[in-house]
Write an enzyme that holds these catalytic residues in place. Structure first.
Site, mmCIF file in Angstrom:
data_model
loop_
_atom_site.group_PDB
_atom_site.id
_atom_site.type_symbol
_atom_site.label_atom_id
_atom_site.label_comp_id
_atom_site.label_asym_id
_atom_site.label_seq_id
_atom_site.Cartn_x
_atom_site.Cartn_y
_atom_site.Cartn_z
ATOM 1 C CG ASP A 1 -2.035 -0.983 1.109
ATOM 2 O OD1 ASP A 1 -2.197 -1.545 0.017
ATOM 3 O OD2 ASP A 1 -2.749 -1.202 2.106
ATOM 4 C CG ASP B 1 -12.431 -4.470 -3.097
ATOM 5 O OD1 ASP B 1 -11.519 -5.266 -3.382
ATOM 6 O OD2 ASP B 1 -12.239 -3.251 -2.923
#
Lengths: 251, 193
Positions: free
Chosen positions: A11, A130
């Site tokens: 990330d 997702d």
């Protein structure tokens, strides 16, 4: 024989890794380029960089980072986060990214998948999905899993394949962060349903979880973050164990 | 040592340029025929869809030039496929340098093939000090049929040519620039041909 891929995910915010990374012997664990090189040396098959801030001002920082990674790292990598146009992708590929991953922008405007695959080829278009299982039904969620939609995971997966996605990165919101294993039932169903590679994401906690997601979940690749960043699962050890269990890996 | 990468608009050439830079060789992106002819080595890259890449190659005016080159030329991925006789992708006529056909994998396997696969039956100086069954990174939906000019084969649904050689022309289906240290060694071998 084609091998199963192990994919660490980093990330990124303002050109730095977030969530913390706890490798030994690293000069700067916040520097994505240093980390990427380390992962390549440790046997990672691919890398994913996710721009979690993805603001306009961050974009240039992200381009600089992609350039530096491409310059120094000799394995493929995917860049995701805030990508919503053909121009965004053109810029990232020119900086040396091998693939891009799109998520919410594809749900909002599915034609984007067609445009990208026609212009750059399916091989560089990863559609990240997702999804969360609500009352037995897998529903697609947006904005990092925070906004529910009415779209069913399996319908959406079929559609992105038809529109030209080269790969699906499926994250189960029910499993993400739990370290209790991947969503293997849904993954196996996805794998039977579409004919493009599936990357499993969300839930990695132990080596056995990887064995299970390749065997039961029929995944082509498995992505994880913290178990790798904090050295809980060394990649080489993971791959040796996968090999012992009869799963083809690159060692 | 002058190395040119043919720049006709198709593909991620930055990675190839960077890979050579890691080997200490400055690769020049070029669409200038004189510059390409004057190079010691030429890279013919390619990523994307075959018929549009071929169209770009024709528009760049380099279509006739490539098959006439006399120095070592290395086609990578779609570059290699365009050097074959014909590809099923967009029913595209190739440059005819390699005497083989490019076909699509069937839906018995996942398409594209994406990831690390082994290369075997290595038969060229391009693979000097590369061990049999070394892993290379591949991303492709079409493959070159095995033929006399194969210098490496891989298996995905069937055995196919993952590298080809004919005189001064070389082609690899995999991405040496993305295949770790072994891939870099192959690029180094190419420079030293």
């Amino acid at each position: 024989m084609l091998t199963k891929r192990i994919v660490p995910c980093l990330d990124i915010k303002n050109g730095r890794t977030v969530k913390g990374v706890n490798f030994v012997d690293l000069r700067d664990a916040g520097d994505p380029v240093v980390l990427a090189k380390q992962y390549a040396d440790l046997g990672a098959d691919e890398l994913v960089f996710l721009d979690i801030a993805a603001t306009l001002e961050n974009r240039r920082t992200m381009h600089d980072m992609v350039l530096k990674v491409a310059e120094q790292v000799n394995i493929p990598f995917t860049v995701g986060g805030g990508i919503s146009s053909v121009e965004d992708v053109d810029d990232l590929l020119h900086c040396g990214a091998d693939k891009v991953s799109i998520n919410s922008s594809a749900v909002k405007r599915p034609e984007l998948i067609n445009e990208l695959s026609q212009k750059f080829g399916s091989q560089c278009v990863v559609v990240a999905i997702d999804a969360k299982q609500v009352d037995g039904e897998w529903l697609v969620h947006l904005a990092g899993g925070t906004i529910p939609t009415e779209i069913r995971l399996f319908d959406w997966a079929k559609e992105v394949e038809k529109r030209g996605a080269g790969e699906i990165l499926f994250t189960s919101m029910n499993h993400d962060g739990t370290k209790a294993g991947f969503a293997n039932e849904a993954l196996a169903h996805l794998s039977d349903l579409v004919n493009i590679p599936i990357i499993a994401s969300g839930g990695a906690g132990t080596i056995q979880h990887f064995v299970d997601t390749f065997k039961e979940g029929k995944a082509d690749a498995a992505l994880a973050a913290s178990v790798f960043h904090f050295g809980e699962i060394p990649i080489l050890e993971l791959k040796e164990e996968l090999k012992n269990k009869g799963i083809p890996v690159r060692i | 040592m002058k190395l040119s990468i043919v720049n006709y608009g198709a593909g991620n050439i930055k990675s190839i340029q960077f890979a050579f830079k890691r080997l200490g060789v400055e690769a020049v992106l070029s669409n200038n025929p004189d510059e390409i002819i004057a190079s010691d080595k030429v890279i013919f890259p390619g990523v994307g869809e075959a018929s549009s890449a071929m169209k770009m190659l024709k528009e760049s005016g380099l279509y006739q030039l490539i098959p006439t080159l006399k120095q070592p030329v290395l086609g990578i991925c779609l570059g290699m496929q365009l050097m074959c006789n014909h590809t099923e992708e967009g029913d595209t006529k190739g440059l005819g340098i390699f005497n083989t056909e490019v076909k699509r994998f069937s839906n018995k396997v996942k398409v594209p093939q994406m990831g690390w696969n082994t290369i075997s039956n290595l038969k060229s100086d391009l693979f000097k000090d590369i061990k049999d069954n070394e892993f290379m990174y591949l991303v492709h939906s079409y493959y070159a049929e095995n033929c006399d000019e194969s210098i490496a084969t891989s298996n995905y649904e069937l055995e196919y040519a993952s590298a080809l050689e004919n005189d001064n022309f070389y082609g690899v289906q995999f991405h040496p620039e993305k295949s770790g240290k072994a891939g870099e060694k192959i690029l180094k071998n190419f420079i030293e041909l």
